[in-house]
Write an enzyme that holds these catalytic residues in place. Structure first.
Site, PDB file in Angstrom:
ATOM      1  N   CYS A   2       0.766  -0.977  -0.339  1.00  0.00           N
ATOM      2  CA  CYS A   2       0.382   0.006  -0.178  1.00  0.00           C
ATOM      3  C   CYS A   2       0.580   1.174   0.082  1.00  0.00           C
ATOM      4  CB  CYS A   2      -0.864   0.228   1.464  1.00  0.00           C
ATOM      5  SG  CYS A   2      -1.915  -1.545   1.044  1.00  0.00           S
ATOM      6  N   ARG A  29       1.512   1.968  -5.601  1.00  0.00           N
ATOM      7  CA  ARG A  29       1.703   0.851  -4.754  1.00  0.00           C
ATOM      8  C   ARG A  29       0.896  -0.025  -4.390  1.00  0.00           C
ATOM      9  NH1 ARG A  29       6.282   1.809  -1.723  1.00  0.00           N
ATOM     10  NH2 ARG A  29       5.539   0.258  -0.433  1.00  0.00           N
ATOM     11  N   TRP A  76      -3.205  -2.236  -1.728  1.00  0.00           N
ATOM     12  CA  TRP A  76      -3.181  -3.205  -2.094  1.00  0.00           C
ATOM     13  C   TRP A  76      -3.988  -4.255  -1.373  1.00  0.00           C
ATOM     14  CZ3 TRP A  76      -0.095  -7.657  -2.585  1.00  0.00           C
ATOM     15  CH2 TRP A  76      -0.419  -8.603  -3.339  1.00  0.00           C
ATOM     16  N   ASN A 102       1.437  -0.096   6.091  1.00  0.00           N
ATOM     17  CA  ASN A 102       1.382  -0.479   4.716  1.00  0.00           C
ATOM     18  C   ASN A 102       2.171  -1.589   5.130  1.00  0.00           C
ATOM     19  OD1 ASN A 102       2.375  -1.729   2.468  1.00  0.00           O
ATOM     20  ND2 ASN A 102       4.283  -0.337   2.698  1.00  0.00           N
ATOM     21  N   GLY A 103       1.636  -3.094   4.901  1.00  0.00           N
ATOM     22  CA  GLY A 103       2.687  -4.221   5.396  1.00  0.00           C
ATOM     23  C   GLY A 103       1.659  -5.203   5.639  1.00  0.00           C
ATOM     24  N   GLU A 472      10.821 -11.747 -20.903  1.00  0.00           N
ATOM     25  CA  GLU A 472      10.422 -10.802 -20.670  1.00  0.00           C
ATOM     26  C   GLU A 472       9.178  -9.901 -21.442  1.00  0.00           C
ATOM     27  OE1 GLU A 472      10.264  -9.083 -17.840  1.00  0.00           O
ATOM     28  OE2 GLU A 472       9.978  -7.119 -18.480  1.00  0.00           O
ATOM     29  N   LYS A 476       5.922  -9.155 -20.146  1.00  0.00           N
ATOM     30  CA  LYS A 476       4.967  -8.324 -20.181  1.00  0.00           C
ATOM     31  C   LYS A 476       3.293  -8.493 -21.199  1.00  0.00           C
ATOM     32  CE  LYS A 476       7.058  -6.190 -18.509  1.00  0.00           C
ATOM     33  NZ  LYS A 476       7.676  -5.794 -17.583  1.00  0.00           N
ATOM     34  N   GLU A 479       0.792  -8.895 -19.162  1.00  0.00           N
ATOM     35  CA  GLU A 479       0.529  -8.159 -17.106  1.00  0.00           C
ATOM     36  C   GLU A 479      -0.217  -7.128 -18.117  1.00  0.00           C
ATOM     37  OE1 GLU A 479       5.095  -6.337 -16.816  1.00  0.00           O
ATOM     38  OE2 GLU A 479       3.361  -6.757 -15.184  1.00  0.00           O
ATOM     39  N   HIS A 495      10.164 -30.276 -28.199  1.00  0.00           N
ATOM     40  CA  HIS A 495       9.355 -30.739 -27.176  1.00  0.00           C
ATOM     41  C   HIS A 495       8.032 -30.419 -26.363  1.00  0.00           C
ATOM     42  CE1 HIS A 495      13.511 -31.976 -27.583  1.00  0.00           C
ATOM     43  NE2 HIS A 495      14.388 -30.643 -27.648  1.00  0.00           N
TER      44      HIS A 495
HETATM   45  C1  F6R Z   1       6.679  -7.078 -13.792  1.00  0.00           C
HETATM   46  C2  F6R Z   1       7.170  -6.338 -12.607  1.00  0.00           C
HETATM   47  C3  F6R Z   1       6.865  -7.475 -11.982  1.00  0.00           C
HETATM   48  C4  F6R Z   1       8.523  -7.506 -11.077  1.00  0.00           C
HETATM   49  C5  F6R Z   1       8.355  -7.993  -9.302  1.00  0.00           C
HETATM   50  C6  F6R Z   1       9.681  -7.893  -9.269  1.00  0.00           C
HETATM   51  O1  F6R Z   1       6.507  -6.183 -15.416  1.00  0.00           O
HETATM   52  O2  F6R Z   1       7.305  -5.543 -12.812  1.00  0.00           O
HETATM   53  O3  F6R Z   1       7.483  -9.134 -12.215  1.00  0.00           O
HETATM   54  O4  F6R Z   1       9.521  -7.509 -11.917  1.00  0.00           O
HETATM   55  O5  F6R Z   1       7.610  -7.682  -8.875  1.00  0.00           O
HETATM   56  O6  F6R Z   1       9.925  -6.175  -8.935  1.00  0.00           O
HETATM   57  P1  F6R Z   1      11.262  -5.706  -7.917  1.00  0.00           P
HETATM   58  O7  F6R Z   1      12.595  -5.962  -9.195  1.00  0.00           O
HETATM   59  O8  F6R Z   1      11.114  -4.633  -7.294  1.00  0.00           O
HETATM   60  O9  F6R Z   1      12.267  -6.700  -6.951  1.00  0.00           O
END
Ligand code: F6R
Length: 599
Positions: A2, A29, A76, A102-103, A472, A476, A479, A495
């Site tokens: 959060c 966040r 969140w 937050n936590g 990657e 992308k 998501e 495979h």
């Molecule tokens: C995807 C993305 C996430 C972060 C992952 C780790 O676009 O951003 O997969 O890469 O949550 O986040 P960090 O790098 O902040 O540890």
């Protein structure tokens, strides 16, 4: 997961505006709900499920008056679904104290049972709500605001950045343990927040609160104390982020802005670290560092893809290395000891899985390294050495420029620590920003996105350094478009995954150069093409892959390492324009948050 903010104004009495502005900078966040509490003679709490705009609309018609002091929250969800009820701030039954958090409070069920037995009625499903009730209990025992706050915090187990305000007071109290919290000092008052962009518009003078510390914001005074209540001497740091950097600068989406910022982000990343004459990479952060192989990487998501890339570089330059998903890393079950080097790759520096892995490695005696973007983040502060990727703030949930900067930083780390000297590599690295710019200046990715926006699924294949980029590219795509996408090592298609390809599933193949890896990947492309599946080649045109492709996304010719950085940008753009075409919430995809601070 959060964002929290707090403000005590001296010269201004528009606390609500300051809090709402801060929350707008913290929405990355989480954006399940938002709320503020304004303190005065009484507490005024306003909160709404949904994005911040829902709260802003609600406040537009409300009588909020002139208030100097308040706290705010953007959520969140972890305990209890998104709803008005579960939105923060949470208060006690008598509305004497309001709390944002937050936590995760690990012992909340025990505390909740205890409070319920004492007759407390809970109004939400959150773990956070135990905090105002605990504080209220201590107030009833006769403790003053600060003592009651501290006593309640002492009861918590888990991770928290907490801020509280009390009815009849213009002071904000805060505490942190394993969740970020930064304090700001300005001419017009004092601030606290989960992250600097929340108040950078008003001040660049900050104090990072450490684990176990408490802060009291009163007028223009901030006092920080330790868990025993002793005053802590703090140092004020000046942050160099420009408020403009945290805005969209005219782009529709942060993601597009951040994709386009990659050339300048990379220039910053390389600044002062590359020596073309000697072909050496110099990282002053690693002066005197003795490398004891192997190197173990831990990371999640996009950062894990960068870690795979980094581990491969170390291996190529003679240093055994391996990348683990941080959530799968268990120091005890692995040969991690005092000779080990464990590198956490984490943009935010706050990802719980990665922090846990680093902490376990550290407890086993390993030397730990953070490769991160966020100065003062938990990863940066808890590890033995830090390499900053210098990408600047990344707001869009989907990581783009930070991936490129991680690739660049890890290339430099591998070269520096393995003492790999190569003028060619240094020259190539320097050329990457211009090569990316040439990709940004053309429209081919947008056309491809529009052609395949209705596809049933998307597959990505690559070999060697292009394999992490294939992973990657798929991450992308999934998501931000919410469509099925998967990345494979090119040789693995036959495979199993080949059974998935149809005329409705374009395959993106990353093929650069004309060497052995390119040749083999072209073999895999032929297997796909023979089944009537559309192929999009991301290529520098040095091989014959274009002959088998329906579309070509060009990258300027370069070595495989730096080509993979440029090829990735083509895939970021395809994902962006596909999501654009589909009308998705690009910067804030459903169910996700920028910084995942729970395991
Ligand atoms: C995807 C993305 C996430 C972060 C992952 C780790 O676009 O951003 O997969 O890469 O949550 O986040 P960090 O790098 O902040 O540890």
């Amino acid at each position: 997961m959060c964002g929290i903010i707090g403000y005590v104004g001296t010269d201004r009495s528009d606390a609500a505006d300051v809090l709402l502005h801060g929350l707008s900078q913290l929405e990355y966040r989480g954006y399940d709900s938002a709320g503020i509490a304004l303190a005065d003679g009484r507490l005024d709490v306003h909160k709404r499920q949904g994005e911040l705009s829902a709260l802003e609309n609600a406040l537009a018609g409300a009588e909020i008056g002139n208030k100097t002091t308040g706290i705010g929250h953007t959520r969140w969800s972890t305990h209890g679904p998104p709803s008005d009820r579960n939105a923060h701030p949470h208060t006690d039954a008598e509305n004497r104290v309001a709390v944002v958090h937050n936590g995760i409070i690990e012992n909340y069920q025990k505390l909740r049972d205890e409070l319920t037995a004492e007759g407390v009625e809970f109004r939400s499903e959150t773990d956070t709500e135990v905090i105002p009730h605990l504080i209220a209990g201590y107030l009833e025992d006769g403790l003053d605001h600060e003592a009651a706050f501290r006593a309640a915090i002492d009861r918590l187990e888990g991770s928290y950045a907490v801020a509280a305000v009390f009815a009849g007071s213009e002071t904000v109290y805060a505490a942190r343990h394993e969740s970020p919290l930064v304090l700001g000092i300005a001419d017009d008052g004092t601030y606290l927040a989960s992250d600097v962009p929340a108040f950078i518009e008003f001040t660049d003078r900050v104090i990072y609160l450490e684990d176990g510390e408490f802060a009291r914001l009163e007028g223009d005074e901030i006092s920080v104390t330790d868990s025993e209540g002793r005053l802590v001497e703090t140092s004020i740091e000046t942050i160099e982020w420009d408020p403009e950097d945290a805005g969209k600068s005219g782009y529709d989406h942060y993601m597009r802005k951040e994709i386009n910022e990659q050339p300048s982000a990379l220039r910053d990343c390389f600044r002062g670290r590359l020596d073309e004459l000697s072909g050496r990479v110099t990282l002053e952060e690693f002066d005197g560092f003795e490398l004891t192989p192997p190197v173990t990487f831990v990371a999640c998501g996009t950062s894990y893809h960068a870690a795979l890339f980094g581990a491969q570089l170390f291996r190529e330059w003679g240093v055994p290395a391996h990348a683990y998903l941080a959530s799968e890393f268990e120091a005890e079950a692995m040969p991690i000891d005092a000779d080990s080097v464990v590198v956490g790759v984490t943009q935010s520096g706050e990802t719980a899985d990665t922090l846990r892995a680093l902490r376990e490695a550290s407890a086993a005696g390993a030397t730990t390294v953070a490769v991160t973007n966020v100065v003062g983040s938990s990863a940066a502060r808890e590890t033995d050495r830090v390499l900053y990727i210098r990408a600047g703030p990344e707001i869009s949930v989907a990581a783009t420029k930070t991936f490129a900067s991680q690739q660049a930083a890890l290339t430099m780390l591998a070269a520096a620590l393995s003492d790999h000297r190569s003028r060619e590599l240094v020259q190539e690295l320097r050329a990457v920003p211009d090569r990316i710019q040439s990709v940004l200046d053309e429209d081919a990715a947008r056309e491809v996105a529009s052609t395949y926006a209705d596809a049933g699924a998307y597959f990505f294949i690559g070999r060697g350094y292009h394999y992490p980029v294939a992973l990657e590219g798929a991450l992308k795509m999934k998501e931000i478009t919410y469509k099925h996408a998967e990345g494979f090592a090119a040789g693995e298609l036959k495979h199993g995954p080949l059974a998935l390809v149809t005329e409705q599933t374009p395959v993106f193949a990353i093929v650069t150069g004309d060497g052995r890896r390119a040749e083999k990947t072209i073999g895999n492309v032929k297997e796909v093409e023979a089944r009537g599946t559309p192929v999009v080649a991301v290529t520098d045109g040095r091989s014959e892959v274009g002959r088998y492709a329906d579309h070509v996304l060009e990258v300027p010719p370069a070595g495989e390492i730096t080509s993979s950085m440029v090829a990735n940008v083509q895939l970021q753009r395809v994902a962006y324009w596909t999501a654009h075409e589909l009308g998705r919430s690009i910067d804030k995809p459903r169910n996700l948050a920028k910084s995942v601070t729970v395991e």
